[in-house]
Design a protein around this motif. Structure first.
Motif, mmCIF file in Angstrom:
data_model
loop_
_atom_site.group_PDB
_atom_site.id
_atom_site.type_symbol
_atom_site.label_atom_id
_atom_site.label_comp_id
_atom_site.label_asym_id
_atom_site.label_seq_id
_atom_site.Cartn_x
_atom_site.Cartn_y
_atom_site.Cartn_z
ATOM 1 N N SER A 57 0.640 0.518 5.814
ATOM 2 C CA SER A 57 1.537 0.984 6.869
ATOM 3 C C SER A 57 0.726 1.718 7.936
ATOM 4 O O SER A 57 -0.491 1.890 7.808
ATOM 5 N N ALA A 58 1.399 2.177 8.969
ATOM 6 C CA ALA A 58 0.715 2.867 10.068
ATOM 7 C C ALA A 58 -0.054 4.090 9.589
ATOM 8 O O ALA A 58 -1.113 4.422 10.128
ATOM 9 N N ARG A 59 0.456 4.795 8.573
ATOM 10 C CA ARG A 59 -0.206 5.977 8.045
ATOM 11 C C ARG A 59 -0.848 5.729 6.697
ATOM 12 O O ARG A 59 -1.309 6.647 6.028
ATOM 13 N N GLY A 60 -0.881 4.467 6.267
ATOM 14 C CA GLY A 60 -1.444 4.128 4.967
ATOM 15 C C GLY A 60 -2.962 4.184 4.950
ATOM 16 O O GLY A 60 -3.616 4.133 5.993
ATOM 17 N N ILE A 61 -3.522 4.251 3.759
ATOM 18 C CA ILE A 61 -4.969 4.405 3.614
ATOM 19 C C ILE A 61 -5.744 3.212 4.166
ATOM 20 O O ILE A 61 -6.879 3.352 4.640
ATOM 21 N N ASN A 62 -5.153 2.015 4.127
ATOM 22 C CA ASN A 62 -5.847 0.821 4.626
ATOM 23 C C ASN A 62 -5.509 0.490 6.073
ATOM 24 O O ASN A 62 -6.127 -0.382 6.672
ATOM 25 N N PRO B 252 -2.426 -0.494 9.127
ATOM 26 C CA PRO B 252 -1.393 -1.529 9.224
ATOM 27 C C PRO B 252 -1.918 -2.902 8.829
ATOM 28 O O PRO B 252 -3.037 -3.277 9.198
ATOM 29 N N ILE B 253 -1.098 -3.653 8.089
ATOM 30 C CA ILE B 253 -1.522 -4.976 7.632
ATOM 31 C C ILE B 253 -1.873 -5.884 8.803
ATOM 32 O O ILE B 253 -2.812 -6.689 8.722
ATOM 33 N N ASP B 254 -1.167 -5.750 9.930
ATOM 34 C CA ASP B 254 -1.487 -6.583 11.087
ATOM 35 C C ASP B 254 -2.871 -6.254 11.653
ATOM 36 O O ASP B 254 -3.541 -7.123 12.212
ATOM 37 N N ASP B 255 -3.306 -4.996 11.491
ATOM 38 C CA ASP B 255 -4.656 -4.636 11.922
ATOM 39 C C ASP B 255 -5.695 -5.266 11.004
ATOM 40 O O ASP B 255 -6.739 -5.749 11.452
#
Length: 203
Positions: A145-150, A152-155
């Protein structure tokens, strides 16, 4: 509709492999024509080098973009590249199945298209055709997600969706992503495959 599936996973019995088989069955039952390029089964060479053409444009320094363009325009591509070009030319929609491994994409999916599809952003030979990624990953959805450790998936998928698919002209559809693959039991698989079927019906 004609569909080309580019499949990149080393284990046919994996979740990714099962979803690829489901995709083929679902599309064929709906009356579509499906072709699969299984990169691991083909033992495909991922690296881009001077052996990708049967006749060099220049006898001196290897310039990948110039050599690839010369080989394509003059029918001098190696057999594996020419075969994949033919597959792409005959297909309307492309689907790529692979796993995400800690910011890496399985089997260098990018290299698969560098030597085969490259033209210029949004104006290449696949303009008017559509592409969709079908991706599995072990991480939680919240990790992408936008604040997730990895992030955003789209990024994470941007190099493929933008740099590989949009570059030669594909209309890139939103990806179908399966998270937490180690927790996919029979009940979850039924849920995932049903959702995938609904997405495939919108192609």
């Amino acid at each position: 509709m004609n569909v080309l599936i580019i499949y990149a996973h080393p284990e046919p019995k994996s979740l990714n492999g099962s979803l690829k088989d489901f995709t083929v069955r679902h599309l064929e039952r709906a009356g579509h024509t499906v072709q699969v390029s299984d990169l691991y089964a083909m033992n495909r060479k991922a690296s881009l080098d001077a052996h990708d053409t049967s006749e060099r444009h220049s006898g001196e320094r290897f310039v990948a973009s110039l050599e690839s363009k010369h080989a394509f325009e003059n029918g001098l591509q190696s057999e594996d590249i020419a075969r994949e070009h033919h597959s792409g030319n005959c297909r309307i929609t492309a689907s790529a199945h692979f796993s995400v491994y800690a910011y890496g994409l399985a089997y260098d999916v990018g290299e698969h298209s560098d030597a085969r599809w490259g033209e210029r952003y949004g104006e290449g030979r696949f303009a008017g055709k559509r592409a969709m990624l079908i991706v599995t990953t072990g991480g939680w959805e919240s990790h992408y997600s936008a604040r997730g450790i990895n992030g955003p998936i789209d990024d994470v998928l941007f190099p493929i969706q933008h740099g590989v698919l949009y570059y030669p002209g594909f209309e890139v559809l939103p990806p179908f992503v399966v998270y937490r693959t180690s927790r996919v039991d029979d009940a979850k698989y039924a849920e995932v495959s049903e959702a995938l079927g609904r997405r495939l019906d919108t192609l």
